[in-house]
Design a protein around this motif. Structure first.
Motif, short mmCIF file in Angstrom:
data_model
loop_
_atom_site.label_atom_id
_atom_site.label_comp_id
_atom_site.label_asym_id
_atom_site.label_seq_id
_atom_site.Cartn_x
_atom_site.Cartn_y
_atom_site.Cartn_z
N UNK A 1 -8.79 -7.18 -87.34
CA UNK A 1 -7.89 -8.30 -87.62
C UNK A 1 -8.36 -9.59 -86.97
N UNK A 2 -8.81 -9.51 -85.73
CA UNK A 2 -9.31 -10.69 -85.04
C UNK A 2 -10.62 -11.17 -85.68
N UNK A 3 -11.57 -10.26 -85.84
CA UNK A 3 -12.92 -10.68 -86.23
C UNK A 3 -12.96 -11.37 -87.58
N UNK A 4 -12.38 -10.75 -88.61
CA UNK A 4 -12.61 -11.27 -89.96
C UNK A 4 -12.00 -12.65 -90.18
N UNK A 5 -10.83 -12.93 -89.60
CA UNK A 5 -10.24 -14.26 -89.78
C UNK A 5 -11.01 -15.32 -89.00
#
Length: 500
Positions: free
Chosen positions: A290-294
């Motif tokens: 969730x953190x990485x892709x956005x």
């Protein structure tokens, strides 16, 4: 009493293609939106909070509804719920595509997430109920490859559709493309998917539905809105109180089990070691994703000023690596090396993230796509080694009668983690960026915020590596009479064979 599936249905491969296409559509929909976010901001005038809700709203509705969706499939039929879900998902996609303003888009995305929650749990349930145990390793390997293909297709498709600006519709075709796929899935699913239910009559646990939905909302909503509202005291109180709601949920589910044997959450599943350990990994893994892709999307398109197509093409090495590694992990590596494969995946992802932190700092705004290829490939290999075998490990000891509940829990926990990760973006990424930057400062500010976020991702991956020690070390041999094929009444869940 005999097993619900005595001989494999010859139509099962057609059914697999249909449910995998639906899973692919859901995966593409998540990644396709990330790549189009800057375009949505420009064209629709969406605020930072609305941008977060376009992604987090979907994830929250998805997470809140998955357990219920899985249980509804057990009660009323997995095929029926799958068809309802895919029809609703297609309608919600149309509403997203024709949204008149950011508020309508956010509302339509929440509806889309709710419909996906009806559709997606049935995918694993249908696989679990349709395929004999000895074929499931191959099927979950294919599922891992679909995850990789969804990861590569989403950004590329989103980039192309956004760049082409078809009929002057800007970002809207990224949602409208779901319409023909959804209609085809609905028509073919009616013909080729076989109906399956829990072997004994179950009742829907409405109190459990309310408690699990309320708990998730209390945990994630204040986290997502916190930065925008100045982190009010009530937000911290509400998040802390969510623990009490989840505690009440556990107590009530125990009571419901004793009373009529139809709880929303089958707590007995957590007595299966492979299931309990895998669920813990799913939650934390979801946070990392969730953190990485956005933040990755915001870093490339806003910080570096790249076009959507440039950013989408940059992600191709990552997605190819995910797909390739997922394809061989279940079939070749896990049978030989067991849990070590998943732990190697976590270490590989950590290594890739650390390389990315170094490169982003070393090359600054002048970084090139080819320079990102190495950390992305290393990260992709790591993710591929985790995603496919983890699903197989979690479900390995689950009796078929609880397939829907287990599938809902698997998807819910990862989506809950993803929604938490998206909420944390407000803290670890946007929380480090000044609200009053001049244009010349934007690039470096976004680079610094990206690197700060990746340090958090590294810490989360280290936790995942440690949690994996609780996973069973070796895969059990799938044999007739195992948990997957046994008479559900033959014994309690904790007796089910699992990874040992």
């Amino acid at each position: 009493m005999t097993s619900p599936v005595t001989t494999p249905d010859r139509r099962r491969w057609f059914a697999l293609a249909i449910v995998m296409t639906a899973a692919f559509m859901d995966l593409v929909d998540v990644t396709i939106v990330n790549i189009a976010i800057p375009s949505i901001q420009r064209d629709a005038g969406a605020t930072v909070s609305q941008v977060q809700w376009i992604t987090a709203g979907y994830a929250l509705a998805f997470a809140a509804g998955l357990i219920t969706g899985g249980r509804l499939g057990d009660i009323y039929g997995r095929k029926r719920l799958f068809l309802i879900g895919i029809a609703g998902f297609t309608l919600a996609s149309a509403l997203c595509g024709f949204a008149a303003n950011p508020e309508m888009l956010v509302a339509s995305r929440i509806l889309q997430g709710g419909m996906a929650a009806m559709m997606v749990p049935q995918v694993l349930s249908i696989v679990h109920a349709t395929f004999p145990a000895e074929e499931r390793g191959k099927v979950f390997g294919l599922f891992g490859m679909i995850v990789g293909l969804g990861a590569v297709s989403g950004p590329l498709l989103g980039a192309l559709l956004t760049e082409w600006n078809l009929f002057g519709l800007e970002w809207r075709p990224i949602f409208l493309i779901n319409l023909p796929v959804g209609i085809a899935g609905l028509l073919l699913g009616r013909r080729f998917i076989s109906e399956s239910k829990a072997p004994r009559a179950l009742k829907l646990d409405l109190v459990g539905v309310v408690l699990v939905t309320l708990g998730l909302l209390m945990l994630i909503y204040p986290l997502t809105r916190g930065r925008e509202l100045g982190w009010p005291v009530w937000g911290h109180v509400v998040m802390g109180s969510s623990v009490l709601v989840f505690g009440a949920l556990v107590a009530y589910e125990k009571y419901k089990t004793r009373r009529d044997g139809s709880p929303l959450v089958e707590l007995s599943l957590f007595k299966v070691k492979s299931f309990a350990a895998g669920i813990a990994v799913q939650v934390v893994f979801g946070v990392a994703l969730g953190v990485f892709f956005l933040v990755w999307t915001m870093y490339m398109q806003v910080g570096l000023g790249w076009t959507a197509l440039h950013a989408g093409l940059t992600g191709v090495p990552f997605s190819i690596a995910v797909s390739a590694a997922a394809g061989i992990s279940v079939q070749k590596l896990v049978p030989r090396f067991g849990r070590k494969v998943l732990q190697a995946g976590a270490l590989a992802m950590m290594t890739g993230v650390l390389l990315y932190i170094w490169e982003a700092g070393r090359y600054g705004t002048g970084i090139m796509s080819w320079q990102m290829a190495l950390p992305l490939v290393v990260m992709g290999v790591g993710m591929g080694l985790i995603v496919a075998p983890l699903t197989d490990a979690v479900l390995s000891g689950v009796p078929r009668e609880h397939a829907g509940s287990a599938s809902g829990l698997i998807n819910t926990t990862q989506q809950m983690g993803t929604a938490l990760g998206l909420g944390l973006v407000a803290v670890v990424f946007f929380g480090t960026i000044d609200d009053h930057l001049v244009p010349a400062e934007v690039g470096q500010a976004f680079i610094d915020a990206f690197r700060n976020s990746l340090w958090y991702v590294t810490g989360v991956l280290a936790v995942i590596f440690l949690l994996m020690f609780a996973l069973p070390g070796r895969p059990a041999q799938h044999v007739e009479g195992g948990a997957q094929d046994a008479d559900p009444a033959a014994g309690p869940v904790e007796k089910a064979p699992e990874l040992v």
